[in-house]
Design an enzyme around this catalytic site. Structure first.
Site, PDB file in Angstrom:
ATOM      1  N   ASP A 134     -10.610  -6.295   0.441  1.00  0.00           N
ATOM      2  CA  ASP A 134     -10.659  -5.154  -0.469  1.00  0.00           C
ATOM      3  C   ASP A 134     -11.792  -5.284  -1.483  1.00  0.00           C
ATOM      4  OD1 ASP A 134      -9.868  -3.685  -3.069  1.00  0.00           O
ATOM      5  OD2 ASP A 134      -8.474  -2.842  -1.626  1.00  0.00           O
ATOM      6  N   TRP A 163      -7.914  -0.281  -1.599  1.00  0.00           N
ATOM      7  CA  TRP A 163      -8.243  -0.019  -0.195  1.00  0.00           C
ATOM      8  C   TRP A 163      -7.254  -0.714   0.732  1.00  0.00           C
ATOM      9  CZ3 TRP A 163     -10.639   3.962  -1.183  1.00  0.00           C
ATOM     10  CH2 TRP A 163     -11.681   4.046  -2.089  1.00  0.00           C
ATOM     11  N   ASP A 164      -6.778  -1.892   0.356  1.00  0.00           N
ATOM     12  CA  ASP A 164      -5.732  -2.558   1.131  1.00  0.00           C
ATOM     13  C   ASP A 164      -4.471  -1.703   1.200  1.00  0.00           C
ATOM     14  OD1 ASP A 164      -6.799  -4.949   2.098  1.00  0.00           O
ATOM     15  OD2 ASP A 164      -6.444  -6.001   0.222  1.00  0.00           O
ATOM     16  N   LEU A 165      -4.053  -1.194   0.053  1.00  0.00           N
ATOM     17  CA  LEU A 165      -2.811  -0.429   0.005  1.00  0.00           C
ATOM     18  C   LEU A 165      -2.942   0.887   0.765  1.00  0.00           C
ATOM     19  CD1 LEU A 165      -1.919  -1.133  -3.719  1.00  0.00           C
ATOM     20  CD2 LEU A 165      -0.829  -2.124  -1.699  1.00  0.00           C
ATOM     21  N   GLY A 168      -2.867   0.023   4.485  1.00  0.00           N
ATOM     22  CA  GLY A 168      -1.518  -0.272   4.961  1.00  0.00           C
ATOM     23  C   GLY A 168      -0.711   0.978   5.218  1.00  0.00           C
TER      24      GLY A 168
END
Length: 406
Positions: A134, A163-165, A168
């Site tokens: 991220d 960006w990770d969240l 996901g």
């Protein structure tokens, strides 16, 4: 937790945030999510923050409600087991979430050889398979150079791995969409989701790339000022700092009324030939004249008098508070029904988040704690792969698999 996905079996071979978040959301909607890790834990098993006893609060937060299988993935027999889990039989199985490399023993071709209609959602850093997380993707797309105050040229990384969240959640959406399609057509597929493409498309979707291509230049650094509308932090007479945003006409007129700055704002409108009620962008364009008026209005008033009036008139505001303070906020944590106090696998007891959406027609069930590493190894190998007790014992004795506490 809810039961919308009850009956699905999803296998997760991932680490860090994006992949485990995908599995977490699916588990919170009722899917059976089986995560496999190396014996002793994957690369995120001891990641900070830590409980007093040293267990990872991060790991147990992202793996609530899942089942855990521990396998020696360095050995051919362990890799074979991981492949078989990913391609498990059954009409509602063969669903795999991973951030393992696109090539190698968990490649789509290797898994499809075991199950033709396999659905594999693969989280990646960059689309060209280069490594990225991220924070490195975020720096590359330019966000840290838009963030921060204009008098300080240093880039400001965000604390939240946005960006990770997003990735996901996007991965969970794609898996369910592919499953619906498989039910209709019988076709499986691999879906590759690079963080880089999620970030690039998000900025493009919000018009930020078009803004530059249209000749507007780079987005300026402007501290806490909201771009393109009226919004900023203000300090009240009693020292409370508030984030206040006025986008809609109601928010704008309510803010003016509460602060008693109508005459001053009208004078700016008259002098500049504009009407701030009709166009939120004008409030941003003329911030040089408006901000001093509102700064003075806040400086004359105490928060105790302002805030009830803000709520009455629909003014959009938020307090600046630490996370410790937020934990006492009844709307966020203290009285929020999505939280349930549980004892987690670390032994720590604290409020644990359930599913963030509320389904008013469905019963909300409390979240389930994260499992101990390897807690479900025997059960999963038996019921998902059909291994008998003797074969499972042999795998244990050979060190190919492990159970909790071994």
């Amino acid at each position: 937790m809810y039961d919308l996905l009850k009956g699905l079996t999803v296998v997760e071979g991932s680490a860090f945030i994006a992949g485990p978040t995908c599995g977490l959301y699916l588990a919170q909607l009722g899917a059976r999510v089986i995560r496999f890790d190396n014996i002793g834990g994957g690369p995120d098993f001891r990641r900070w923050p830590l409980a007093p006893g040293g267990a990872s609060l991060y790991w147990e937060g992202l793996n609530k409600g899942k089942q855990s299988v521990a396998i020696d993935l360095s050995r051919p027999e362990g890799r074979d087991l991981a492949q078989r889990l990913a391609a498990a039989p059954g009409p509602d199985a063969g669903l795999f979430v991973t951030n393992f490399p696109a090539a190698g023993f968990l490649s789509y071709d290797a898994l499809r050889a075991l199950r033709q209609d396999l659905i594999c959602v693969r989280v990646m850093g960059w689309a060209d398979e280069g490594p990225g997380v991220d924070y490195t993707i975020n720096s590359a797309v330019g966000v840290p150079l838009m963030t921060g105050h204009p008098d300080d040229g240093r880039p400001v990384n965000h604390v939240l791995p946005a960006w990770d969240l997003l990735t996901g959640a996007f991965a969970a959406f794609n898996l369910v969409a592919a499953l619906i399609n498989r039910h209709r057509t019988g076709q499986g597929r691999e879906i590759r989701i690079p963080l880089s493409d999620v970030a690039a498309s998000a900025l493009a979707n919000m018009g930020m790339t078009a803004e530059i291509l249209a000749g507007a230049g780079e987005r300026p650094r402007q501290g806490n000022t909201l771009f393109g509308a009226f919004g900023r932090d203000f300090l009240t007479r009693d020292g409370k700092r508030l984030m206040v945003v006025a986008i809609t006409p109601r928010q704008w007129t309510g803010l003016i009324e509460v602060l008693g700055v109508g005459e001053a704002v009208a004078a700016v409108e008259s002098a500049r030939g504009v009407d701030f009620r009709k166009d939120e962008g004008l409030r941003y364009a003329h911030a040089d004249a408006l901000m001093p008026i509102f700064e003075a209005g806040f400086a004359r008033a105490d928060s105790a008098a302002l805030l009830p009036r803000f709520d009455e008139l629909g003014v959009c505001w938020g307090p600046y508070q630490t996370l410790s303070e937020a934990l006492e906020d009844p709307r966020l944590f203290k009285d929020n029904p999505i939280f349930t106090e549980l004892t987690q696998v670390s032994g720590a007891r604290y409020p644990v988040a359930g599913y963030a959406a509320t389904l008013p027609q469905d019963e909300r069930r409390p979240p389930t704690p994260a499992p101990a590493l390897g807690a479900h190894t025997e059960a999963v190998l038996a019921d998902l792969l059909g291994l008998d007790g003797g074969e499972i014992a042999r795998l244990h004795d050979a060190g190919v698999v492990a159970s909790a506490g071994t």
